[in-house]
Design an enzyme around this catalytic site. Structure first.
Site, PDB file in Angstrom:
ATOM      1  N   TYR A  33      -5.400   5.235  -8.624  1.00 17.72           N
ATOM      2  CA  TYR A  33      -5.585   6.627  -8.217  1.00 17.72           C
ATOM      3  C   TYR A  33      -4.490   7.499  -8.800  1.00 17.72           C
ATOM      4  O   TYR A  33      -3.490   7.001  -9.324  1.00 17.72           O
ATOM      5  CB  TYR A  33      -5.618   6.746  -6.690  1.00 17.72           C
ATOM      6  CG  TYR A  33      -4.274   6.615  -6.010  1.00 17.72           C
ATOM      7  CD1 TYR A  33      -3.647   5.391  -5.886  1.00 17.72           C
ATOM      8  CD2 TYR A  33      -3.628   7.742  -5.487  1.00 17.72           C
ATOM      9  CE1 TYR A  33      -2.409   5.281  -5.261  1.00 17.72           C
ATOM     10  CE2 TYR A  33      -2.394   7.638  -4.862  1.00 17.72           C
ATOM     11  CZ  TYR A  33      -1.786   6.401  -4.751  1.00 17.72           C
ATOM     12  OH  TYR A  33      -0.559   6.301  -4.144  1.00 17.72           O
ATOM     13  N   GLU A 180      12.186   2.347  -3.598  1.00 18.72           N
ATOM     14  CA  GLU A 180      11.650   3.717  -3.553  1.00 18.72           C
ATOM     15  C   GLU A 180      11.123   3.960  -2.149  1.00 18.72           C
ATOM     16  O   GLU A 180      11.204   3.077  -1.288  1.00 18.72           O
ATOM     17  CB  GLU A 180      10.533   3.887  -4.594  1.00 18.72           C
ATOM     18  CG  GLU A 180       9.350   2.963  -4.356  1.00 18.72           C
ATOM     19  CD  GLU A 180       8.270   3.050  -5.420  1.00 18.72           C
ATOM     20  OE1 GLU A 180       8.098   4.112  -6.038  1.00 18.72           O
ATOM     21  OE2 GLU A 180       7.576   2.030  -5.614  1.00 18.72           O
TER      22      GLU A 180
END
Ligand code: PDD
Length: 288
Positions: A33, A180
């Site tokens: 995506y 992250e």
């Protein structure tokens, strides 16, 4: 106004849009995506998102669902039909529909879905109150550089963070280094005002906002170090912040309940946020 979704060649009412129950995205999370921001009628970093999308597809040995030019047109048409001038476009490509079986099916067409919705973006750089993050173990697969729709560890991490009243979760690897956020890249500012963010490899997603912030930093003589940092280092740092398409640049003011810096977004973060907002404003309209 009613929302419109693009689904495999057709524009349909959002509430009635359908995907086959044997779509491999639905059954195997076999797809990728992209999310891009639309700011005052402009797709921010459109080329960067398209390049990353092609790369993600390539890593899964999938083709672009259509050539680039018509693809860009479908993005614009989806935005136009939804009258989005400030908001996001969501693009998903799965390997397609086929009877459930693990190996790649032969001669299957990728399935392409796009949706768009309005979002009110921040207007000025000073309205950031800063965010708290909660640390979680990074239990994800080792191809985090692929923007795969398989996001279970990310949603579990985000949920855990929200239950601790934190805005974001920071994934921490087995050696204590931050990889992250669950949907953002992680940064600190060191005591010499240099910005530090983890180097690109399979451990993190190459954020498009990350790339733009690095570019803006370079252009404005802010020094950059691309390396991993620990949670302890972040807690001792004068500033920390996060970046993503939907969060832009946001100060991090607490980690697991302990204060970062003086508990407010710091000067380097605020400067970068101002530069980024100017960048979004400044590129002119690229939507018809
Ligand atoms: N998330 N890291 C992860 C794991 C992400 O999911 C994202 C983006 C980022 C930042 O990438 P970018 O700057 O290109 O948005 C980093 C999107 C916004 C999402 O899942 O909604």
């Amino acid at each position: 106004m009613s929302r419109i979704a693009y689904v495999n060649g057709r524009y349909v009412a959002h509430g009635e849009a359908q995907i086959h129950i044997e779509d491999r995205g639905y059954q195997f999370a076999d797809g990728i995506y992209e999310v891009a921001a639309i700011f005052r009628g402009q797709i921010i970093d459109e080329d960067g998102h398209l390049e990353r999308m092609k790369r993600s597809l390539g890593e899964l040995r999938m083709d672009m669902p259509m050539p680039e030019e018509p693809f860009r047109l479908v993005c614009r048409e989806t935005l136009r039909r939804n009258r989005v001038r400030d908001g996001i476009i969501y693009i998903q490509v799965s390997r397609g529909v086929s009877p459930r079986d693990h190996p790649f099916p032969k001669d299957v067409k990728p399935a392409l879905v796009m949706t768009a919705r309005a979002v009110a973006w921040p207007e000025n750089a000073d309205d950031d109150k800063g965010a708290e993050v909660a640390t979680v173990a990074d239990i994800r697969w080792l191809r985090r550089d692929v923007k795969s729709i398989s996001l279970l560890p990310n949603i579990l991490a985000k949920q855990e963070a929200r239950e601790k009243s934190a805005y974001e979760a920071w994934f921490v690897d087995g050696d204590g280094f931050v990889t992250e956020g669950s949907s953002t890249n992680a940064w600190i500012v060191d005591d010499q005002g240099r910005i530090v963010t983890r180097q690109l490899d399979n451990n993190i997603l190459g954020g498009i906002t990350r790339a733009t912030v690095l570019k803006l930093a370079r252009e404005n003589s802010i020094e950059i170090i691309e390396r991993a940092f620990t949670v302890e280092e972040a807690l001792a740092a004068p500033e920390a912040f996060l970046t993503s398409t939907t969060s832009f640049i946001k100060g991090i003011v607490g980690i697991d309940g302990a204060e970062v810096g003086d508990g407010k977004p710091g000067p380097v973060t605020r400067r970068l946020r101002a530069l980024y907002l100017d960048y979004c404003r400044g590129s002119g309209s690229n939507l018809a």
